[in-house]
Design a protein around this motif. Structure first.
Motif, short mmCIF file in Angstrom:
data_model
loop_
_atom_site.label_atom_id
_atom_site.label_comp_id
_atom_site.label_asym_id
_atom_site.label_seq_id
_atom_site.Cartn_x
_atom_site.Cartn_y
_atom_site.Cartn_z
N ALA A 1 69.14 34.90 -17.25
CA ALA A 1 70.53 35.27 -16.97
C ALA A 1 70.77 36.77 -17.07
N LYS A 2 70.15 37.43 -18.05
CA LYS A 2 70.55 38.80 -18.38
C LYS A 2 69.45 39.86 -18.33
N GLY A 3 68.20 39.45 -18.14
CA GLY A 3 67.12 40.43 -18.17
C GLY A 3 67.25 41.50 -17.09
N ARG A 4 66.84 42.73 -17.43
CA ARG A 4 66.96 43.84 -16.48
C ARG A 4 66.04 43.67 -15.27
N ASP A 5 64.95 42.90 -15.43
CA ASP A 5 64.05 42.71 -14.29
C ASP A 5 64.69 41.91 -13.16
N ASN A 6 65.82 41.24 -13.41
CA ASN A 6 66.55 40.59 -12.31
C ASN A 6 66.88 41.59 -11.21
N ALA A 7 67.16 42.83 -11.61
CA ALA A 7 67.53 43.86 -10.64
C ALA A 7 66.32 44.60 -10.10
N ARG A 8 65.16 44.37 -10.72
CA ARG A 8 64.00 45.23 -10.44
C ARG A 8 62.94 44.55 -9.60
N THR A 9 63.15 43.27 -9.23
CA THR A 9 62.20 42.66 -8.31
C THR A 9 62.28 43.42 -6.98
N PRO A 10 61.18 43.44 -6.21
CA PRO A 10 61.16 44.28 -5.01
C PRO A 10 62.26 43.95 -4.00
N MET A 11 62.72 45.01 -3.34
CA MET A 11 63.69 44.89 -2.25
C MET A 11 63.11 43.96 -1.19
N GLN A 12 63.96 43.07 -0.67
CA GLN A 12 63.50 42.03 0.27
C GLN A 12 63.79 42.47 1.71
N TRP A 13 62.75 43.04 2.35
CA TRP A 13 62.93 43.63 3.68
C TRP A 13 62.80 42.60 4.81
N ASP A 14 61.83 41.68 4.67
CA ASP A 14 61.64 40.69 5.74
C ASP A 14 60.94 39.46 5.15
N ASP A 15 60.54 38.53 6.01
CA ASP A 15 59.95 37.28 5.50
C ASP A 15 58.43 37.30 5.49
N SER A 16 57.83 38.49 5.67
CA SER A 16 56.36 38.58 5.59
C SER A 16 55.93 38.61 4.12
N LEU A 17 54.63 38.62 3.88
CA LEU A 17 54.10 38.59 2.52
C LEU A 17 54.74 39.69 1.67
N ASN A 18 55.11 39.34 0.44
CA ASN A 18 55.74 40.28 -0.50
C ASN A 18 57.04 40.89 0.05
N ALA A 19 57.70 40.12 0.92
CA ALA A 19 59.01 40.51 1.47
C ALA A 19 58.96 41.83 2.22
N GLY A 20 57.75 42.23 2.69
CA GLY A 20 57.64 43.49 3.42
C GLY A 20 57.70 44.72 2.53
N PHE A 21 57.73 44.50 1.21
CA PHE A 21 57.82 45.62 0.27
C PHE A 21 56.49 46.36 0.15
N THR A 22 55.38 45.62 0.11
CA THR A 22 54.07 46.24 -0.05
C THR A 22 52.99 45.40 0.62
N LYS A 23 51.91 46.08 1.01
CA LYS A 23 50.73 45.37 1.51
C LYS A 23 49.76 45.08 0.37
N GLY A 24 50.06 45.59 -0.82
CA GLY A 24 49.20 45.37 -1.99
C GLY A 24 49.79 44.32 -2.91
N ASP A 25 49.41 44.40 -4.19
CA ASP A 25 49.98 43.51 -5.21
C ASP A 25 51.18 44.22 -5.83
N PRO A 26 52.38 43.67 -5.71
CA PRO A 26 53.55 44.36 -6.24
C PRO A 26 53.50 44.48 -7.76
N TRP A 27 54.05 45.59 -8.27
CA TRP A 27 54.02 45.86 -9.72
C TRP A 27 54.77 44.80 -10.51
N ILE A 28 55.74 44.16 -9.86
CA ILE A 28 56.44 43.00 -10.42
C ILE A 28 56.60 42.01 -9.29
#
Length: 536
Positions: free
Chosen positions: A392-419
């Motif tokens: 409900a309240k953790g700060r990581d709720n806001a820190r998951t990667p921005m969701q750009w598209d429906d490709s792998l990792n939401a288009g945020f990275t071609k690697g392994d996302p830090w979170i």
């Protein structure tokens, strides 16, 4: 200088989670450059960048090792200058995060200028915001230093004039580069009571929130730096009430343009703090926002926000992020953006991004969350109960990667996302912004109205239906213009008297209202009366 920031809308970028250009799983400045057209399309005026300075990253960049160098993971100073140029080319401005209550313990001041920090032979009982004592013993000096946050974030000694002048010099360096202002991290904590008395149950906040010399320091900062530039300043100020805000933001006081209050963000927590969950009472929220609207009217200036890098996602918090996700995202936006003040949009808010519920504590990255979990588990509090609070309240709720598209990792990275990416990215992403009923398109309209309608900037505020636990309604009036805003914060359909004026914007398809207004679940309607011709 003009008060351009009164009509501006700010967009906060958390660089680590915004866009990764090189596949290392960490967002970076080149990634931001790639998305400047997206931000211009949204229509925002100012980009606020969470820290990009050189940092060992103990607290995600809020522990600064070198104020005049860019964190290697984010890129180079050349990248930064290209980004700044790109921002200005698109008619936007850039605001930096100014973190000067503390540095990293790896800043060269810590070894070379220990007098820039706060040392004691015997610590008092103050507790850190990140759990445990706020004092750390240093073997070399055989003394304790103060750290209100992580032990790798020693607090600066603002009583030292040389330190203050170093900070002002650094600020001028960035402003001369062309940045357009500062968001000042916990800036009302820079002045401490020099007697350092114990706090009740270790709570030192009465002795450093809005401390004895804070106004003197900010007026000095304004005189020596801020007043020479056409910029915007906003102070993050936990524990600041409206009376404080008038002092910090009153135009004749020459301190800051606006502050961030925390009061409305603390209404859904119990007495023991943010991890103690309790449901929001809408009457409490209305009363609080009314107080800030009324008391700062013509005396100061509000900053308006639901989300930032430290707060959970508002659609999951005060809305319904399942059946009525789009409706409640738009309703909450309507409620906020027609108030007086400068609105802040946090990355992904314009898409209706939601909280995430990781099942394992190992998937979380936030130091505050991890320290709390460890401390409470040691006290015997069950894992399930703690995870409920974190979801409900953790700060990581806001820190998951921005969701750009429906490709792998939401288009945020071609690697392994830090979170990890929120698993709902196939349904919620920026590619869907062109759909007719997108949250993004709704935000574009709200941003445009702020430029068109003087009443949003200048109108007074009057609360309607004060005792209603489901409806947040208010009017804004200035000269010959009036806005009437209705927001249903519930799933219950409601019938209310139909306000006068034409519908300016709503978050549902129009329906016939014959003499009564029928509000559907999480519906928002804004009515306008005045001389402006409102287009379709």
């Amino acid at each position: 200088m003009t008060e351009w920031w009164k009509k501006a809308v700010v967009y906060q970028i958390y660089p680590r989670s915004f866009m990764d250009s090189d596949g290392d799983g960490i967002g970076d400045i080149q990634g931001i450059i790639r998305k400047l057209d997206y931000l211009a399309e949204l229509g925002v005026d100012v980009l606020w960048l969470s820290p990009v300075y050189d940092s060992p990253n103990d607290d995600n960049g809020y522990d600064i090792r070198d104020y005049q160098k860019i964190m290697q993971e984010f890129g180079t100073m050349d990248d930064f200058e290209r980004m700044l140029e790109g921002v200005h080319e698109r008619g936007m401005r850039l605001v930096m995060d100014l973190v000067v209550n503390h540095t990293s313990d790896e800043h060269n001041w810590f070894t070379q200028r220990p007098d820039y920090y706060i040392w004691k032979d015997q610590p008092n009982n103050w507790r850190s915001f990140f759990s445990g004592s706020a004092w750390q013993f240093d073997e070399e000096r055989e003394q304790y230093y103060l750290h209100l946050f992580s032990k790798k974030q020693p607090d600066l000694n603002w009583e030292n004039e040389e330190l203050r002048n170093e900070v002002y010099k650094m600020m001028r360096w960035w402003l001369d580069k062309g940045v357009d202002g500062f968001r000042m991290d916990v800036i009302n904590m820079i002045s401490k009571d020099q007697d350092f008395p114990d706090g009740i149950d270790g709570d030192g906040t009465p002795h450093f929130f809005n401390g004895p010399r804070v106004h003197e320091f900010l007026q000095e900062m304004n005189e020596k730096v801020l007043s020479d530039y056409d910029i915007v300043t906003v102070g993050e100020m936990p524990g600041a009430a409206t009376e404080d805000a008038k002092l910090y933001t009153g135009p004749d006081r020459r301190e800051l343009n606006m502050i961030f209050t925390f009061e409305h963000m603390n209404l859904d927590q119990g007495p023991s703090g943010k991890w103690e969950l309790q449901p929001l009472r809408l009457t409490d929220l209305k009363e609080n926002l009314e107080k800030w609207q009324v008391e700062l009217f013509e005396k100061g200036w509000n900053s308006l926000y639901w989300n930032n890098h430290d707060q959970p996602r508002i659609v999951s918090r005060f809305g319904n992020d399942a059946q009525y996700r789009k409706q409640s995202a738009k309703m909450l936006a309507t409620c906020l953006h027609f108030l007086q003040g400068t609105p802040y949009i946090y990355q992904g808010e314009e898409l209706g991004m939601t909280n995430v519920a990781f099942s394992s504590i190992d998937e979380y990255r936030d130091i505050e969350t991890l320290n709390m979990y460890k401390e409470k588990r040691a006290q015997g509090i069950p894992h399930e109960e703690l995870m409920k609070s974190i979801h409900a309240k953790g700060r990581d709720n806001a820190r998951t990667p921005m969701q750009w598209d429906d490709s792998l990792n939401a288009g945020f990275t071609k690697g392994d996302p830090w979170i990890s990416v929120n698993p709902n990215y196939p349904e919620i992403n920026a590619e869907k912004r062109h759909e007719a009923d997108s949250v993004f398109g709704y935000y574009q309209k709200l941003i445009a109205f702020r430029k068109e309608l003087e009443v949003i900037t200048k109108g007074n505020f009057k609360l309607l239906h004060r005792e209603d636990e489901e409806i947040f309604a208010y009017t804004r009036r200035a000269a010959d213009e009036q806005l009437t805003v209705y927001c249903n914060f519930s799933e219950t359909p409601r019938e209310l008297p139909l306000p006068t004026g034409q519908v300016l914007i709503g978050n549902y398809p129009p329906q016939e209202n014959q003499g009564v207004m029928k509000l559907r679940p999480y519906e928002a309607l804004c009515f306008y009366e005045g001389h402006q011709k409102i287009g379709e």
